[in-house]
Design an enzyme around this catalytic site. Structure first.
Site: not given
Length: 441
Positions: A139, A173-174
């Site tokens: 991820d 994004e996180e």
């Protein structure tokens, strides 16, 4: 993939004037090869070893930078630099789009493959950042590496798709899809309307994998399902990541979206284990958002299959040309220097042995090497001196080289005679030359 409850963050532009160039670089409407592009074939097999080599590099970057590649940290910028260098070497037009979040500078990396209809843009992307607690190899090193290797495969194949191809690696994004939201929200409406689709790949090498397909757009969804049906692998609709990855801003803006996912912290059921193998009652990725998300946290089979599926979708959905131009080619490969901000120069081609007039779809293949192609005005001169404009100058087109094929209705011109490619540099500071050009009758 971002957490289920992303934090609320503000995003401020650092350079709006530079945004449009980063968001949608001007591109000529044809491929980069100096010779006719190869006919479209099935998508190539994406070498698993190549994808894993990228993951090894991302792991090394994280290890050298406090164990992560998170937004605002040195490991993220090093990751961007690594991907950008690969794309630059492969012939892409790349741009870094800056934004700020949480007081730190973030980056989106946008890469355009020269060619294709600029009014029909197919995008594929993934987020490149990790959480602060780990290297983020599944991820989302997995998606980032697979998208990168697919982009490099496009270059190796000299793919000449009908649609224009654009690849993207998103920052932050996180922290709540910050980078992709920034891109979409700041993309001019006219540019947004050109997006024919966006493909998202976030976590595609989970160690206890499932095979999940986004169900947002039926055409994109079926493209992926058809690929897996050909492998006799059942798929399920992706629900775990709905609204939690970078396809969401595109979908909210009305862009068709799709993608693949191999699972995060949801638990694999017995029925899923029976279909796909793996361990029932265990998370698809037990190292999700943890320090153990390293290169040891990847299922090679899932990564390989999903990487190949990405290439299949890019090749299929970009609807590449089926054959190179056919017919007799008359060409000139002698270099002709183009003076900086000077007089027009010409390169002649003598056409003989033809009867009647030139075709209504005369193909003009051009290979001009120049360090700022926006400076150039390019014309085709018929034997009687009639000029057909191929390219106008543009102060916003800062990319290198004009390597493309134009189509000209020359049916009013006698075919035989001396045709000329005329090039003029209308601005100072950049230089170049006509490398080669040709006419296909």
């Amino acid at each position: 993939m971002s957490p289920a409850r992303p934090r609320s963050l503000s995003v401020a532009a650092l350079a709006v004037a530079a945004l449009l160039a980063a968001a949608a670089p001007a591109i000529q409407a044809a491929p980069t090869a100096g010779i006719a592009p190869a006919a479209l074939a099935a998508a190539p097999d994406i070498p698993l070893a190549n994808v894993k080599a990228h993951l090894t590099q991302l792991q090394s970057i994280a290890t050298a930078n406090s164990g992560n590649r998170a937004h605002g940290r040195a490991g993220y910028k090093a990751s961007v630099d690594y991907v950008k260098a690969k794309l630059d070497a492969a012939g892409y037009t790349t741009a870094l789009q800056q934004f700020t979040s949480g007081g730190a500078t973030g980056y989106n990396l946008i890469a355009d493959w020269p060619g294709g209809d600029p009014g029909q843009v197919l995008m594929a992307g993934s987020h490149l950042d990790s959480v602060t607690s780990g290297a983020g190899i599944n991820d989302n090193g997995s998606g980032s590496a697979a998208v990168l290797e697919t982009a490099l495969a496009v270059s190796r194949a000299r793919l000449a798709p009908d649609k224009h191809l654009r690849f993207a690696w998103w920052g932050a994004e996180e922290l709540g899809l910050v980078g992709s939201k920034y891109y979409v929200n700041n993309l001019a409406a006219a540019e947004r309307s050109k997006l024919a689709g966006y493909l998202n790949f976030d976590m595609i090498g989970s160690p206890n994998p499932g095979y999940f397909v986004y169900d947002d757009d039926p055409v994109i969804e079926q493209t992926f399902k058809d690929y897996y049906a050909g492998l006799s692998i059942p798929t399920e609709i992706e629900t775990e990541g709905d609204g939690r990855s970078d396809h969401a801003p595109f979908k909210n803006a009305g862009v068709p979206v799709g993608g693949l996912f191999s699972g995060a912290d949801y638990t694999k059921t017995s029925a899923q284990a029976q279909k796909w193998g793996g361990t029932a009652g265990q998370a698809f990725d037990r190292c999700y958002h943890s320090s153990c998300d390293t290169t040891a946290n990847i299922n090679d089979t899932a990564l390989d299959r999903n990487s190949d599926a990405i290439a299949h979708a890019v090749w299929t959905l970009s609807a590449g040309t089926t054959t190179p131009p056919t017919g007799t080619v008359f060409s000139n490969t002698a270099d002709v220097a183009v003076p900086d901000n000077g007089a027009a120069v010409t390169s002649p081609v003598s056409v003989t042995g033809r009867t009647g007039n030139a075709p209504s779809a005369l193909k003009v293949a051009v290979d001009i090497k120049h360090t700022y192609r926006g400076d150039l005005v390019v014309d085709l001169l018929a034997p009687d001196g009639t000029a057909y404009r191929l390219k106008n100058s543009s102060g916003s087109d800062s990319a290198d080289n004009v390597i493309t094929t134009y189509t000209v209705n020359a049916s009013s011109e006698t075919a035989n005679g001396t045709w000329k490619l005329q090039v003029r540099d209308v601005a100072a500071q950049d230089t170049g030359y006509i490398d080669s050009w040709g006419l296909t009758f």
